[in-house]
Design a protein around this motif. Structure first.
Motif, mmCIF file in Angstrom:
data_model
loop_
_atom_site.group_PDB
_atom_site.id
_atom_site.type_symbol
_atom_site.label_atom_id
_atom_site.label_comp_id
_atom_site.label_asym_id
_atom_site.label_seq_id
_atom_site.Cartn_x
_atom_site.Cartn_y
_atom_site.Cartn_z
ATOM 1 N N GLN A 204 0.744 -1.122 0.082
ATOM 2 C CA GLN A 204 0.142 0.120 -0.089
ATOM 3 C C GLN A 204 0.799 1.144 0.041
ATOM 4 O OE1 GLN A 204 -3.312 0.359 -0.616
ATOM 5 N NE2 GLN A 204 -3.423 2.383 -0.418
ATOM 6 N N ALA A 205 2.045 1.283 0.601
ATOM 7 C CA ALA A 205 2.910 2.306 0.838
ATOM 8 C C ALA A 205 3.509 2.552 -0.769
ATOM 9 C CB ALA A 205 3.847 2.018 1.568
ATOM 10 N N VAL A 206 3.846 1.618 -1.343
ATOM 11 C CA VAL A 206 4.214 1.812 -2.981
ATOM 12 C C VAL A 206 3.135 2.096 -3.739
ATOM 13 C CG1 VAL A 206 5.028 0.532 -4.965
ATOM 14 C CG2 VAL A 206 6.068 0.027 -2.707
ATOM 15 N N LEU A 207 1.961 1.635 -3.626
ATOM 16 C CA LEU A 207 0.638 2.199 -4.591
ATOM 17 C C LEU A 207 0.334 3.533 -4.104
ATOM 18 C CD1 LEU A 207 -1.829 1.164 -6.228
ATOM 19 C CD2 LEU A 207 -2.887 0.879 -4.071
ATOM 20 N N GLY A 208 0.528 4.010 -2.914
ATOM 21 C CA GLY A 208 0.070 5.450 -2.462
ATOM 22 C C GLY A 208 1.053 6.483 -3.260
ATOM 23 N N SER A 209 2.388 5.988 -2.960
ATOM 24 C CA SER A 209 3.562 6.698 -3.348
ATOM 25 C C SER A 209 3.541 7.006 -4.806
ATOM 26 C CB SER A 209 4.861 6.120 -3.010
ATOM 27 O OG SER A 209 4.991 5.899 -1.551
ATOM 28 N N ALA A 210 2.943 5.720 -5.513
ATOM 29 C CA ALA A 210 2.836 5.981 -6.897
ATOM 30 C C ALA A 210 2.081 7.014 -7.396
ATOM 31 C CB ALA A 210 2.927 4.496 -7.800
ATOM 32 N N VAL A 213 3.064 10.482 -6.845
ATOM 33 C CA VAL A 213 3.725 10.877 -8.439
ATOM 34 C C VAL A 213 2.661 11.282 -9.367
ATOM 35 C CG1 VAL A 213 5.369 10.332 -9.922
ATOM 36 C CG2 VAL A 213 5.919 9.653 -7.577
ATOM 37 N N LEU A 214 1.834 10.497 -9.570
ATOM 38 C CA LEU A 214 0.894 10.487 -10.828
ATOM 39 C C LEU A 214 0.012 11.801 -10.698
ATOM 40 C CD1 LEU A 214 0.450 6.903 -11.899
ATOM 41 C CD2 LEU A 214 1.852 8.575 -13.092
ATOM 42 N N PRO A 220 9.577 13.796 -7.825
ATOM 43 C CA PRO A 220 9.633 12.786 -6.955
ATOM 44 C C PRO A 220 10.711 13.196 -5.873
ATOM 45 C CG PRO A 220 10.000 11.660 -9.076
ATOM 46 C CD PRO A 220 9.850 13.110 -9.297
ATOM 47 N N GLY A 221 11.567 13.830 -6.237
ATOM 48 C CA GLY A 221 12.520 14.400 -5.149
ATOM 49 C C GLY A 221 11.875 15.198 -4.059
ATOM 50 N N GLU A 222 10.891 16.057 -4.630
ATOM 51 C CA GLU A 222 10.107 16.931 -3.955
ATOM 52 C C GLU A 222 9.448 16.344 -2.804
ATOM 53 O OE1 GLU A 222 7.870 20.054 -5.906
ATOM 54 O OE2 GLU A 222 7.034 20.769 -4.069
#
Ligand SMILES: NC(=O)c1ccc[n+]([C@@H]2O[C@H](COP(=O)([O-])OP(=O)(O)OC[C@H]3O[C@@H](n4cnc5c(N)ncnc54)[C@H](OP(=O)(O)O)[C@@H]3O)[C@@H](O)[C@H]2O)c1
Length: 264
Positions: A204-210, A213-214, A220-222
Motif C-alpha cells: 500500500q505504501a508503494v501504491l500510494g507513493s506511485a 507521483v501521478l 519525486p525528489g520534492e
C-alpha cells in the motif's frame, strides 16, 4: 471486432481478463490458442473465451491478431499463420526485439503491424503499455489498438526506438518493484510484524507513493523531501539507501534490461 490471441499465457491472460471485465469485447469475440491442451483448458475455464489448438484458425478469425508467444517462437508461428490472416487485419506484437520491418517481412506481404509493450499489472487493470504502428496503419487502426489496451490499463504512443526503453522502465519493472516490496516486508517481519500484514503495509505504501507521483505532478525528489524531517527517522533510512547504492542499482538494472532487450 474479433480479437485473436496466438498464445495465451501470463501476459495474454492478463490482457484478456481486462478486455472482458471492461467490456471492450465480448468473450465470444475472443479466440485464443495455446500449445498445450492444459494451457487451452486453463484459458477456456478461467477467461470464458473460445480456444483452439490451431493458430491458423485464430489467424483466420481475427480482425485484430495479437501475437502473445515468447519471442523465440515468433518466426515459426508467423510462418504457420501468414497465409491464414484476413486482409486488413491489424497484427499486434507484444514482444521485445522484433522490429516492425522484421515482422512485416515475416508475413511476406504488405501488413498493418503494431508493436506494443504491456506489463503484468494489466492483470489488475493497472497495466502500462506503449504502442507504435508501422506506416501502413491508419489513425483508426491505432485508435482500435488503444481502445483494446485501455481495457487493462494506460498506454502511450511512442517511437519504435523507445520500445526497448519501455521494456526497462515498465515492461520488466514490476519485478524490481516486487523485490522492493518483498525486502521492505522482510524488514518488517524481522521487527516482529506478521508476514501477510507486512506485505499489505509495504504494497500500500508503494501504491500510494506511485499515486502521489501521478496525481500531484510534483517531482519525486520534492515528494521525498516532504517525508524527511530534519534529524528525523526517514532521512536516516534515506542515508542508508544512498550508502547501499539503491539509485545506482536501479539505474544499472534498468539499463541492463534494455541492453538485453536489444540483443533478443
Ligand atoms: N510476462 C511479462 O511480464 C511480459 C511483459 C511484456 C511482454 N511480454 C511478452 O508477452 C509474450 C508472452 O509472454 P508470457 O509471459 O505470457 O509467456 P507464457 O506465459 O510462457 O505464455 C506463452 C504462451 O504461448 C503459448 N505457445 C507457445 N508456443 C506456441 C505455439 N507454437 N503456438 C501457439 N501458442 C504457443 C503457450 O502455450 P502453453 O502454455 O500451452 O505452452 C502459452 O500460452 C512474450 O513475447 C513476452 O516477451 C511479457
Amino acid at each position: 471486432m474479433k480479437i485473436g490471441f496466438v498464445g495465451c499465457g501470463n501476459m495474454a491472460s492478463a490482457m484478456i481478463g481486462g478486455i472482458i471485465k471492461n467490456r471492450v469485447a465480448d468473450p465470444s469475440d475472443i479466440l485464443a490458442s495455446a500449445k498445450s491442451e492444459a494451457g487451452r483448458e486453463k484459458a477456456r475455464k478461467n477467461l470464458g473465451i473460445k480456444v483452439s489448438a490451431s493458430n491458423q484458425e485464430v489467424a483466420a478469425f481475427a480482425d485484430v491478431l495479437i501475437l502473445a508467444v515468447k519471442p523465440f517462437y515468433y518466426e515459426e508461428v508467423i510462418c504457420e499463420i501468414k497465409d491464414s490472416v484476413k486482409d486488413g487485419v491489424i497484427i499486434v506484437s507484444i514482444t521485445p526485439g522484433k522490429t516492425l520491418v522484421w515482422l512485416e517481412e515475416q508475413f511476406g506481404k504488405p501488413s498493418k503491424i503494431v508493436r506494443t509493450m504491456p506489463n503484468t499489472p494489466a492483470l489488475v487493470g493497472e497495466g502500462m503499455s506503449c504502442i507504435c504502428g508501422n506506416p501502413r496503419t491508419t489513425q483508426e487502426d491505432i485508435d482500435t489498438v488503444c481502445k483494446i489496451f485501455a481495457g487493462f490499463g494506460k498506454s502511450e504512443i511512442v517511437t519504435e526506438e523507445m520500445i526497448d526503453v519501455v521494456v526497462g522502465v515498465s515492461g520488466s519493472s514490476p519485478a524490481y518493484v516486487f523485490m522492493f516490496i518483498e525486502a521492505l516486508a522482510d524488514a518488517a517481519v524481522a521487527d516482529g510484524m506478521p508476514r501477510a500484514q507486512a506485505y499489505r503495509f509495504a504494497a500500500q505504501a508503494v501504491l500510494g507513493s506511485a499515486k502521489m507521483v501521478l496525481e500531484t505532478g510534483k517531482h519525486p525528489g520534492e515528494l521525498k523531501d516532504m517525508v524527511c524531517s530534519p534529524k528525523g527517522t526517514t532521512i536516516e533510512a534515506v542515508r542508508v539507501l544512498e550508502e547501499k547504492g539503491l539509485r545506482s542499482a536501479v539505474f544499472e538494472a534498468a539499463k541492463a534490461c534494455v541492453k538485453k532487450t536489444r540483443e533478443v
